[in-house]
Design a protein around this motif. Structure first.
Motif, PDB file in Angstrom:
ATOM      1  N   ALA A  37       0.825  -1.208   0.000  1.00  0.00           N
ATOM      2  CA  ALA A  37       0.000   0.000   0.000  1.00  0.00           C
ATOM      3  C   ALA A  37       0.860   1.260   0.000  1.00  0.00           C
ATOM      4  CB  ALA A  37      -0.933  -0.007   1.207  1.00  0.00           C
ATOM      5  N   TYR A  62       2.137   1.760  -3.552  1.00  0.00           N
ATOM      6  CA  TYR A  62       1.029   2.228  -4.378  1.00  0.00           C
ATOM      7  C   TYR A  62       0.645   3.663  -4.032  1.00  0.00           C
ATOM      8  CZ  TYR A  62      -1.010  -1.338  -7.464  1.00  0.00           C
ATOM      9  OH  TYR A  62      -1.271  -2.187  -8.507  1.00  0.00           O
ATOM     10  N   TYR A  63       0.661   3.994  -2.753  1.00  0.00           N
ATOM     11  CA  TYR A  63       0.287   5.340  -2.314  1.00  0.00           C
ATOM     12  C   TYR A  63       1.199   6.381  -2.968  1.00  0.00           C
ATOM     13  CZ  TYR A  63      -1.253   9.060   0.861  1.00  0.00           C
ATOM     14  OH  TYR A  63      -1.780  10.217   1.377  1.00  0.00           O
ATOM     15  N   THR A  74      -5.247  -6.559  -3.577  1.00  0.00           N
ATOM     16  CA  THR A  74      -5.067  -5.751  -2.367  1.00  0.00           C
ATOM     17  C   THR A  74      -6.371  -5.631  -1.587  1.00  0.00           C
ATOM     18  OG1 THR A  74      -5.386  -3.776  -3.731  1.00  0.00           O
ATOM     19  CG2 THR A  74      -3.123  -4.434  -3.274  1.00  0.00           C
ATOM     20  N   ASP A 132      -5.283   2.561  -0.376  1.00  0.00           N
ATOM     21  CA  ASP A 132      -3.946   2.528   0.233  1.00  0.00           C
ATOM     22  C   ASP A 132      -3.873   3.167   1.623  1.00  0.00           C
ATOM     23  OD1 ASP A 132      -2.895   1.326  -2.131  1.00  0.00           O
ATOM     24  OD2 ASP A 132      -2.952   3.280  -3.090  1.00  0.00           O
TER      25      ASP A 132
END
Length: 502
Positions: free
Chosen positions: A138, A141-142, A263, A350
């Motif tokens: 996360a 991805y964030y 996710t 995220d």
């Protein structure tokens, strides 16, 4: 056979919304919770305010994004024609709907977020293993999505005053221009401002942001169809697959689409816990996944197909398409709407996961917002613009998603629905005593950890070693299945007795 498990009669401490109890009862229960495992954000939810539309809007936030748009259009380049792509998407999203219900209903029944629910499977301390795996993904991805959103801000600023901001576009520090850093910082701050007031503020934000993207996408589709004069072909693949190649491409497309949601499949309990009943989860997921995803895929594919006629190439980035319009107003509105969409998906997919996952590490020191801030700070360290602009790193990162998240899902769902038969002692999730129900061996459940390890290693090899590239699309499925089988074999003797209705 229904893909949604039946809900057995449950004990009051597990399924009844805490808000149904008096304040005195809640205080009495939480007084015995260990501060090493409990804070107000990790506690069983007390107000279940999310309805069907809220879950639907949450999925609009997640699906109405540049990443999903590009992914749906990319399936054409696997040798599939339009009808085959739509079949693959329809089959996969129904599978996703069923799996997401399993995860969401576990959260709805217990009222606790994902890392707390994971304590029942991995142990009160072992739950930090899946939580940190999910948080690491996360965080990366964030950062990437914050960067993507910042490019929309750059487009808007350059459109407003090119002469003012153009000198700031030269590379200046760590591969990002001064304007890039300014817009990245603005996105970073805006996202934190949205989540500062917690999950209720997030719910209100997504309820209007998701539909806003739909409006822009429909307008973009109509504009592209008009520009193409209705001359649109859905056979985008330069080489149409046939025979075994077609069968492989169809199955791979389905597996990849399921993996794309890996996710959320792990931590959808974070959202299911906020709903009042099973019906809300199932219906919200239905409208948000099968209905919404297929419609959005149709729009994405139509616009991409039209771009070939209009511009002579398949453009899979909607922001790039909007930039090619002749209208300054259209460019500004389009860029800003996609900025909003990116903020929405980044928060939902995220930030929320990281906030709970990091809070679970040290509940006494880290609450929901501090956990999210920690994730936001860490997201800058990998220099996400380098990751996004490096095809090799993106390929390995996406490939690793299924390999690491599939086994977690396999253990969590088989443990909750089969080993524990859908019944968890919620109070015991906050008990760190050696005699606690979920203490297992020094706070860790070795059976769950062995299952995850045994499944992750082969799944990661298939996903990341080029020699096995033909198997890479199936890494999530293989990892989840292996973990489920191993965990069931190791834990079957601990299976809860069947509860008989009174």
């Amino acid at each position: 056979m229904s893909i949604i498990p039946s809900i057995h009669p449950s004990t009051p401490d597990e399924t009844a919304p805490p808000s149904a109890h008096s304040t005195a009862e809640i205080d009495t229960a939480t007084a015995s919770f260990s501060p090493r495992l409990y804070n107000a954000d990790l506690a069983p939810v007390t107000h279940r305010t999310w309805r069907v539309y809220d879950i639907f809007a949450m999925w609009m936030q997640d699906i109405h994004s540049i990443t999903v748009y590009t992914f749906a259009a990319s399936l054409f380049f696997m040798g599939l024609n339009g009808i085959q792509v739509f079949i693959a998407l329809a089959v996969s999203v129904v599978i996703i709907w069923g799996l997401m219900n399993l995860s969401g209903l576990a959260g709805q029944r217990t009222g606790v977020p994902f890392p707390v629910l994971a304590r029942s499977s991995f142990g009160v301390w072992g739950a930090n293993v899946p939580a940190m795996i999910r948080a690491t993904i996360a965080v990366i991805y964030y950062g990437i999505l914050t960067y993507l959103g910042s490019t929309g801000l750059q487009i808007a600023l350059l459109q407003l005053s090119y002469n003012t901001f153009e000198p700031m576009t030269k590379p200046s520090f760590l591969g990002l221009s001064a304007l890039g850093w300014l817009c990245f910082a603005l996105m970073w701050i805006i996202q934190l401002a949205v989540v500062r007031r917690g999950m209720e503020a997030i719910r209100k934000f997504q309820d209007w942001a998701g539909p806003a993207v739909w409006i822009v996408m429909f307008v973009l589709m109509i504009w592209m169809i008009i520009k193409a004069g209705g001359n649109i072909s859905f056979n985008l693949s330069p080489h149409q697959a046939s025979g075994w190649g077609l069968t492989y491409s169809m199955i791979a497309a389905i597996a990849l689409t399921v993996s794309f949601f890996a996710t959320f499949l792990v931590n959808f309990a974070d959202f299911g816990r906020l709903t009042p009943d099973k019906r809300t989860v199932v219906r919200g997921n239905f409208f948000g996944l099968p209905v919404n995803f297929i419609l959005f895929a149709i729009v994405s594919v139509t616009v991409t197909s039209a771009s070939i006629t209009v511009f002579g190439e398949a453009i899979t980035d909607p922001v790039a398409l909007i930039q090619r319009t002749d209208s300054t107003t259209a460019i500004l509105i389009g860029a800003m709407v996609f900025v909003v969409a990116t903020i929405g998906i980044n928060i939902v997919a995220d930030f929320i996961s990281c906030a709970y996952d990091f809070a679970n590490l040290a509940p006494r020191r880290i609450n929901f917002f501090r956990g999210g801030v920690l994730a936001a700070v860490l997201s800058v360290l990998p220099l996400p613009w380098h990751l996004y602009n490096n095809p090799d790193s993106i390929a390995y990162f996406v490939g690793g998603l299924g390999a690491f998240l599939g086994p977690l899902f396999g253990v969590l769902m088989t443990d909750y629905w089969i080993i524990k038969r859908g019944h968890v002692d919620v109070d015991a999730l906050y008990d760190d005593a050696p005699t606690g129900k979920y203490h297992f061996l020094r706070g860790f459940n070795p059976r769950a950890l062995v299952a995850v390890t045994a499944a992750t290693i082969p799944a990661a090899i298939l996903a990341l070693v080029p020699y096995f590239s033909a198997w890479a699309p199936f890494s999530w499925v293989i990892g989840a299945a292996l973990a489920a089988v191993v965990h069931l074999a190791l834990s079957w003797r601990q299976r809860a007795p069947k509860q008989v209705a009174a």
